[in-house]
Enzyme design. Structure first.
Site, PDB file in Angstrom:
ATOM      1  CE  LYS A 202      -3.588   2.289   2.593  1.00 46.83           C
ATOM      2  NZ  LYS A 202      -4.576   2.386   3.610  1.00 46.83           N
ATOM      3  CE  LYS A 265      -5.978   1.864  -0.544  1.00 40.87           C
ATOM      4  NZ  LYS A 265      -6.560   1.887   0.760  1.00 40.87           N
TER       5      LYS A 265
HETATM    6  C1  PBG Z   1      -7.178   3.769   5.261  1.00 39.51           C
HETATM    7  C2  PBG Z   1      -7.631   3.296   3.953  1.00 39.51           C
HETATM    8  C3  PBG Z   1      -7.392   4.382   2.934  1.00 39.51           C
HETATM    9  C4  PBG Z   1      -8.087   3.729   1.759  1.00 39.51           C
HETATM   10  C5  PBG Z   1      -8.478   2.663   2.329  1.00 39.51           C
HETATM   11  N1  PBG Z   1      -8.169   2.489   3.548  1.00 39.51           N
HETATM   12  C6  PBG Z   1      -6.820   5.782   2.911  1.00 39.51           C
HETATM   13  C7  PBG Z   1      -5.636   5.942   3.608  1.00 39.51           C
HETATM   14  O1  PBG Z   1      -4.613   4.967   3.650  1.00 39.51           O
HETATM   15  O2  PBG Z   1      -5.404   7.217   3.791  1.00 39.51           O
HETATM   16  C8  PBG Z   1      -8.074   4.399   0.464  1.00 39.51           C
HETATM   17  C9  PBG Z   1      -8.875   3.844  -0.592  1.00 39.51           C
HETATM   18  C10 PBG Z   1      -9.264   4.639  -1.582  1.00 39.51           C
HETATM   19  O3  PBG Z   1      -8.779   5.807  -1.788  1.00 39.51           O
HETATM   20  O4  PBG Z   1     -10.376   4.323  -2.347  1.00 39.51           O
HETATM   21  N2  PBG Z   1      -6.645   2.602   6.119  1.00 39.51           N
END
Ligand code: PBG
Length: 341
Positions: A202, A265
């Site tokens: 991520k 992601k």
């Molecule tokens: C946070 C989380 C995020 C997303 C999913 N879980 C945002 C972040 O890490 O700040 C983003 C998903 C998206 O942008 O569609 N745990």
């Protein structure tokens, strides 16, 4: 076209592009509803929904309306939803303790989904950001996001979600070692059949902006943060967008700790990472086509600059071609309709 080395005939790849049926026969990548996971946002209240301003046609739903949406997705053949809670600001604290309340919005939503549509797989999120006054995925102490104390809370969250009926638990926080420790906690509580979908690679991405609008969960900047030392980005735990090799390292750790599925992601700026992870993974690979990727296509389509359906399906097909078995996407419901037609 250059002639074949052995025969004096030109090679003509266009033969396989001549008609729709021959193109179907030659097609390498399939996109079906089997591959789609719909992220859903739940909020307090009754019979209500609010559109996320930066995500046209995507809503925060109250539990009753969430159930209606889940029934529609299930009827379309979508196998799973990924659930995220919009927690009122007043319930957010630096220790994210509301996350562990046994009957708050989130477990209640899980129970309602499992009661109404038992076959639909419910994927829950164990990061702390929806509950954390600082907007971080972990507990913040002295300006640091602390790793192991965060995992302690996530272990309890995972068990709470499993008890409410979650089928798959998905840690999206990027703390080191959390997959193994969540596995231990689930097994110790008798939930050895609940799978873990790890957010393996991520990235610290600016494409999460609209999601943070949806949950009002952006890391607080200096003006708003109760503790002035809190960083206003997630760079100390989410990955550097410049790194690809490191994704494979994260993958090895997650597989070693028992991840049942892994995820990359965002998706579109990281297709090479999806490919690398898929090459090294012996478990299903998911990719998250995140909020900013959705917003770009929606905004351009609203301006008449891009064809929404064609661009969305091309993006999803590209993510599959890169190597994703599963795609979390805000286009899931639309795509299921488009694929059917
Ligand atoms: C946070 C989380 C995020 C997303 C999913 N879980 C945002 C972040 O890490 O700040 C983003 C998903 C998206 O942008 O569609 N745990």
């Amino acid at each position: 076209m250059a002639p074949s080395l052995e025969y004096d005939v030109p090679l003509r790849p266009r033969r396989l592009r001549r008609t729709e049926n021959i193109r179907r026969m030659a097609r390498e990548t399939r996109l079906s509803t089997d591959h789609l996971i719909a992220p859903l946002f739940v909020m307090d209240g009754e019979n209500n929904r609010e559109e996320v301003s930066s995500m046209p046609d995507t809503y925060r739903h109250t539990i009753d309306r969430l159930v209606d949406k889940a029934e529609a997705l299930d009827a379309l053949g979508i196998p799973a939803v990924a659930l995220f809670p919009a927690i009122p600001e007043a319930l957010k604290t630096p220790d994210a303790r509301h996350a562990l309340e046994p009957d708050h919005l989130y477990p209640n939503a899980i129970r309602a989904l499992k009661e109404a549509v038992p076959d639909l797989m419910v994927i829950t999120d164990t990061a702390l950001d929806p509950y954390n006054a600082d907007g971080h995925d972990g507990i913040v102490k002295d300006g640091q996001i602390v790793n192991d104390a965060t995992i302690d809370v996530m272990q309890e969250m995972a068990v709470l979600h499993a008890e409410a009926g979650a089928d798959i638990v998905a840690p999206s926080d990027m703390m080191d070692g959390r997959v193994g420790r969540i596995r231990e906690a689930l097994d110790a509580a008798g939930h050895s059949d609940i799978a873990i979908l790890s957010y393996t690679a991520k990235y610290s991405s600016s494409y999460y902006g609209p999601f943070r609008d949806a949950l009002d969960s952006a890391p607080k900047d200096e003006a708003e943060a109760p503790d002035k030392e809190i960083p206003d980005n997630k760079d100390t735990y989410q990955m550097d967008p410049a790194n690809g090799e490191e994704a494979v390292r994260e993958l090895m750790l997650d597989l070693d700790e028992g991840a049942d599925m892994v995820m990359v992601k965002p998706a579109l700026p990281y297709l090479d990472v999806i490919h690398r992870v898929q090459q090294h993974s012996d478990v299903p690979v998911a990719a998250y086509n995140v909020s900013g990727e959705y917003a770009m296509i929606k905004a351009a389509a609203q301006n008449g600059w891009l064809h929404k359906e064609k661009c969305a399906l091309e993006a999803l097909t590209g993510i599959r071609r890169a190597g994703a078995d599963l795609i979390l996407t805000y286009f899931a419901e639309d795509a299921a309709h488009w694929i059917r037609e």
